[in-house]
Design a protein around this motif. Sequence first.
Motif, PDB file in Angstrom:
ATOM      1  N   UNK A 148       0.836  -1.207   0.000  1.00  0.00           N
ATOM      2  CA  UNK A 148       0.000   0.000   0.000  1.00  0.00           C
ATOM      3  C   UNK A 148       0.871   1.257   0.000  1.00  0.00           C
ATOM      4  N   UNK A 149       1.001   1.893  -1.152  1.00  0.00           N
ATOM      5  CA  UNK A 149       1.845   3.088  -1.258  1.00  0.00           C
ATOM      6  C   UNK A 149       1.130   4.339  -0.755  1.00  0.00           C
ATOM      7  N   UNK A 150      -0.196   4.326  -0.805  1.00  0.00           N
ATOM      8  CA  UNK A 150      -0.991   5.473  -0.359  1.00  0.00           C
ATOM      9  C   UNK A 150      -1.528   5.186   1.045  1.00  0.00           C
ATOM     10  N   UNK A 151      -0.983   5.888   2.036  1.00  0.00           N
ATOM     11  CA  UNK A 151      -1.393   5.666   3.424  1.00  0.00           C
ATOM     12  C   UNK A 151      -2.381   6.721   3.907  1.00  0.00           C
ATOM     13  N   UNK A 152      -3.153   7.262   2.992  1.00  0.00           N
ATOM     14  CA  UNK A 152      -4.151   8.264   3.365  1.00  0.00           C
ATOM     15  C   UNK A 152      -5.169   7.658   4.328  1.00  0.00           C
ATOM     16  N   UNK A 153      -5.612   8.479   5.285  1.00  0.00           N
ATOM     17  CA  UNK A 153      -6.574   8.025   6.272  1.00  0.00           C
ATOM     18  C   UNK A 153      -7.986   8.489   5.914  1.00  0.00           C
ATOM     19  N   UNK A 154      -8.966   7.768   6.422  1.00  0.00           N
ATOM     20  CA  UNK A 154     -10.373   8.097   6.199  1.00  0.00           C
ATOM     21  C   UNK A 154     -10.873   8.998   7.328  1.00  0.00           C
ATOM     22  N   UNK A 155     -11.469  10.125   6.960  1.00  0.00           N
ATOM     23  CA  UNK A 155     -12.032  11.021   7.969  1.00  0.00           C
ATOM     24  C   UNK A 155     -13.146  10.340   8.751  1.00  0.00           C
ATOM     25  N   UNK A 156     -14.002   9.594   8.052  1.00  0.00           N
ATOM     26  CA  UNK A 156     -15.131   8.969   8.759  1.00  0.00           C
ATOM     27  C   UNK A 156     -14.659   7.901   9.741  1.00  0.00           C
ATOM     28  N   UNK A 157     -13.547   7.234   9.435  1.00  0.00           N
ATOM     29  CA  UNK A 157     -12.998   6.248  10.371  1.00  0.00           C
ATOM     30  C   UNK A 157     -12.458   6.936  11.621  1.00  0.00           C
ATOM     31  N   UNK A 158     -11.827   8.071  11.435  1.00  0.00           N
ATOM     32  CA  UNK A 158     -11.296   8.817  12.583  1.00  0.00           C
ATOM     33  C   UNK A 158     -12.443   9.271  13.481  1.00  0.00           C
ATOM     34  N   UNK A 159     -13.514   9.765  12.885  1.00  0.00           N
ATOM     35  CA  UNK A 159     -14.678  10.197  13.667  1.00  0.00           C
ATOM     36  C   UNK A 159     -15.311   8.999  14.376  1.00  0.00           C
ATOM     37  N   UNK A 160     -15.466   7.873  13.672  1.00  0.00           N
ATOM     38  CA  UNK A 160     -15.973   6.647  14.304  1.00  0.00           C
ATOM     39  C   UNK A 160     -15.164   6.303  15.550  1.00  0.00           C
ATOM     40  N   UNK A 161     -13.852   6.313  15.387  1.00  0.00           N
ATOM     41  CA  UNK A 161     -12.944   5.855  16.438  1.00  0.00           C
ATOM     42  C   UNK A 161     -13.118   6.673  17.713  1.00  0.00           C
ATOM     43  N   UNK A 162     -13.229   7.987  17.565  1.00  0.00           N
ATOM     44  CA  UNK A 162     -13.343   8.837  18.752  1.00  0.00           C
ATOM     45  C   UNK A 162     -14.779   8.942  19.260  1.00  0.00           C
ATOM     46  N   UNK A 163     -15.723   8.469  18.479  1.00  0.00           N
ATOM     47  CA  UNK A 163     -17.117   8.463  18.931  1.00  0.00           C
ATOM     48  C   UNK A 163     -17.459   7.172  19.658  1.00  0.00           C
ATOM     49  N   UNK A 164     -17.045   6.036  19.088  1.00  0.00           N
ATOM     50  CA  UNK A 164     -17.427   4.732  19.630  1.00  0.00           C
ATOM     51  C   UNK A 164     -16.266   3.974  20.274  1.00  0.00           C
ATOM     52  N   UNK A 165     -15.036   4.370  19.967  1.00  0.00           N
ATOM     53  CA  UNK A 165     -13.881   3.629  20.468  1.00  0.00           C
ATOM     54  C   UNK A 165     -13.428   2.544  19.519  1.00  0.00           C
ATOM     55  N   UNK A 166     -14.031   2.481  18.333  1.00  0.00           N
ATOM     56  CA  UNK A 166     -13.654   1.526  17.291  1.00  0.00           C
ATOM     57  C   UNK A 166     -14.216   2.050  15.976  1.00  0.00           C
ATOM     58  N   UNK A 601      -0.377   6.415  14.354  1.00  0.00           N
ATOM     59  CA  UNK A 601       0.127   7.306  13.308  1.00  0.00           C
ATOM     60  C   UNK A 601       1.643   7.188  13.174  1.00  0.00           C
ATOM     61  N   UNK A 602       2.329   7.145  14.299  1.00  0.00           N
ATOM     62  CA  UNK A 602       3.788   7.035  14.271  1.00  0.00           C
ATOM     63  C   UNK A 602       4.239   5.688  13.718  1.00  0.00           C
ATOM     64  N   UNK A 603       3.555   4.610  14.112  1.00  0.00           N
ATOM     65  CA  UNK A 603       3.999   3.255  13.768  1.00  0.00           C
ATOM     66  C   UNK A 603       3.540   2.784  12.400  1.00  0.00           C
ATOM     67  N   UNK A 604       2.372   3.293  11.937  1.00  0.00           N
ATOM     68  CA  UNK A 604       1.791   2.746  10.716  1.00  0.00           C
ATOM     69  C   UNK A 604       1.711   3.751   9.571  1.00  0.00           C
ATOM     70  N   UNK A 605       1.687   5.031   9.881  1.00  0.00           N
ATOM     71  CA  UNK A 605       1.575   6.043   8.823  1.00  0.00           C
ATOM     72  C   UNK A 605       2.935   6.670   8.533  1.00  0.00           C
ATOM     73  N   UNK A 606       3.608   7.124   9.565  1.00  0.00           N
ATOM     74  CA  UNK A 606       4.900   7.803   9.367  1.00  0.00           C
ATOM     75  C   UNK A 606       6.057   6.841   9.220  1.00  0.00           C
ATOM     76  N   UNK A 607       5.921   5.642   9.722  1.00  0.00           N
ATOM     77  CA  UNK A 607       6.995   4.650   9.643  1.00  0.00           C
ATOM     78  C   UNK A 607       7.113   4.133   8.209  1.00  0.00           C
ATOM     79  N   UNK A 608       8.266   4.293   7.610  1.00  0.00           N
ATOM     80  CA  UNK A 608       8.476   3.857   6.222  1.00  0.00           C
ATOM     81  C   UNK A 608       9.282   2.565   6.124  1.00  0.00           C
ATOM     82  N   UNK A 609       9.488   1.901   7.269  1.00  0.00           N
ATOM     83  CA  UNK A 609      10.285   0.666   7.267  1.00  0.00           C
ATOM     84  C   UNK A 609       9.417  -0.535   6.898  1.00  0.00           C
ATOM     85  N   UNK A 610       8.716  -0.432   5.786  1.00  0.00           N
ATOM     86  CA  UNK A 610       7.871  -1.535   5.335  1.00  0.00           C
ATOM     87  C   UNK A 610       8.305  -1.977   3.939  1.00  0.00           C
TER      88      UNK A 610
END
Length: 610
Positions: A148-166, A601-610
């Motif tokens: 996966x070269x594009x590590x863009x995040x989903x806004x709706x997933x971020x909102x879900x996460x902070x609303x429901x915890x998942x 974010x640090x381990x999965x988005x910014x980390x390029x050791x993949x």
Amino acid sequence: MSGIFGFFDQNFNENLMNSFLYLIKNTEYCITDKILNHLCLLGELDISGSKVKESTKVDEDDISIVCCGEIYNEGINNLKLEILRLYKEKQLHSLSNFNGSFAAAIYDHKEGKITLVNDRYGLMKLFYYYDNDHFCFSPKMKPLLAICSDKSLRDDSIVDFFTFGYILGDKTFFKNIHQLPSGSILEYSRNQLKITKYWFYEYDENYDSRSSDELISELGTLWQKAIKRRIQKNDRVLIPLSGGLDSRAILAEVLQITSKENIITFTFGHPGSFDFEIGKLVAKNAGVRNIELGVEMDSFESQYNISIEDIEGLIDATPYIALRGYKEMKKYGANIISGYMGGEIMGSHISSEMLDKTLKSELNYIDAKNIIFNKNSIYNLNDIKLLFNQSCIVVDDLEQSFENTLQDLITRKNYDMANFCSLWDYTQRQNKYIMTTLFRYRGSFKNLTPFLDNDLIDFMLKIPPELRFNKHLYTLMLLKTYPKLFEIPTKNSFGLKLKSHKKLKSLKMAILFSKTKINNASSILINKNIFLNKNKNYIDYDDFLRRNFEYNYYIRSMVFKVRERKYFNKEFIENIWKLHMSGKENYSMLFGLLVTFELFYESYVENNDF
């Protein structure tokens, strides 16, 4: 739990495949088999410590298959061959009859197609990624990041996460990585992807009308069969034992099958909490060995890092269980019999406001929607809106993401409000949150789930809400089938016996409620709790954050780091920190989610050791 993985590349980039394989090997799983068929690599995984040696096979056949898991249907001796037969006969929808947990991948070279399937309940997690040239899948997300070269995040997933915890639905944080929904057939061919649901929870509202005695008898029989299908006489098993009903029901029936020496229970929680003390008492009365894991109140940075690696940001990484102790249980065995979905399928989530209401009116549908949202959201909607930088995240996305999960249910024609709310709980909270919470270190343990036995589920899907309310039918069955073990007090009865008088239970509940109120006041006046919350089997992080220097220092440093991310409202985060530390409000769960997001974010988005 075992697993499968696969890599398909139109141009077959060997370096990319090797990067993917490298990350697979760096999970806790062990690779047992690899099949290389033209442009496709498929593989099977076992739990860590497996004695099966890795093998590689070059397959020139038109069709290759890998498979994991087990089923308990009589007459099916080879799961892999049976799935392959159904594929060739175009009968994969018949997988709804398979009683167990499994996942399989089929590569059809002639058709240029990859097919993924899983069990009814999605017990074998699979994540997948695809683009114009690649399709790959794995039980962990991290290996997919090699492709996966594009590590863009989903806004709706971020909102879900902070609303429901998942995160709701089949989404992950990443736009291009998804979870395979439970009970699904996924087909990928020529850059096109199609998912078909072959099974979903649906209540038969022409309810079983037999007498209570008949229903209790059948429920007891089905429960006993569910356990017997999953363990053998000499199997060594681990049982997480709480103060509730489900783990005790498991222990009670396992004692009928295997010797006490083959059973080890383990309990979580503060000494004094219901789960910790009652769990110990049950184990003692049953005569089985019990391991006290307690709580781990140190090395929080290390604990969060261990947790984020395990759950990959799908839920809060806050160590609500003894993470190090849990992993150490591997030395006692690998088979964990889990009470996952027990209380829920038996009716624990049904509230009185859901009873005797149908969704045949628009007003009742709105009521059901509000009940689901209010029962499952962590904080009020206003706080969630204020949390985000509105120029970056449009919180209105929350409405659509949540609404989509409801629209999926409307087609199932369950009109009783209790059933509709139950279906949402099963498909969202249980599947996306509770499963991830309970099935820790999936590559180290095999989780057995007797409450998700097909015969038992099919039976409960015919039981009316009033018999499921307060787990009424289930409780009567347990008292009848295992009277001795269920004479012991339970968490469900606030530390009293199940048969205790309602007035006594109400009094005990009122005492516990008054202690909570006193704690709320003392957190403001003296900045700490006076009473232990016996209903919690984990650290009271609201109180702990105010009192423990190590935890406060770590959380504060991470929260003040994540607040600088473009997604968040820095001023709001600073304000709620002050409110929390003053004892006026409790926000430890929100801070835990913020720390989880930063680590992800640090381990999965910014980390390029993949």
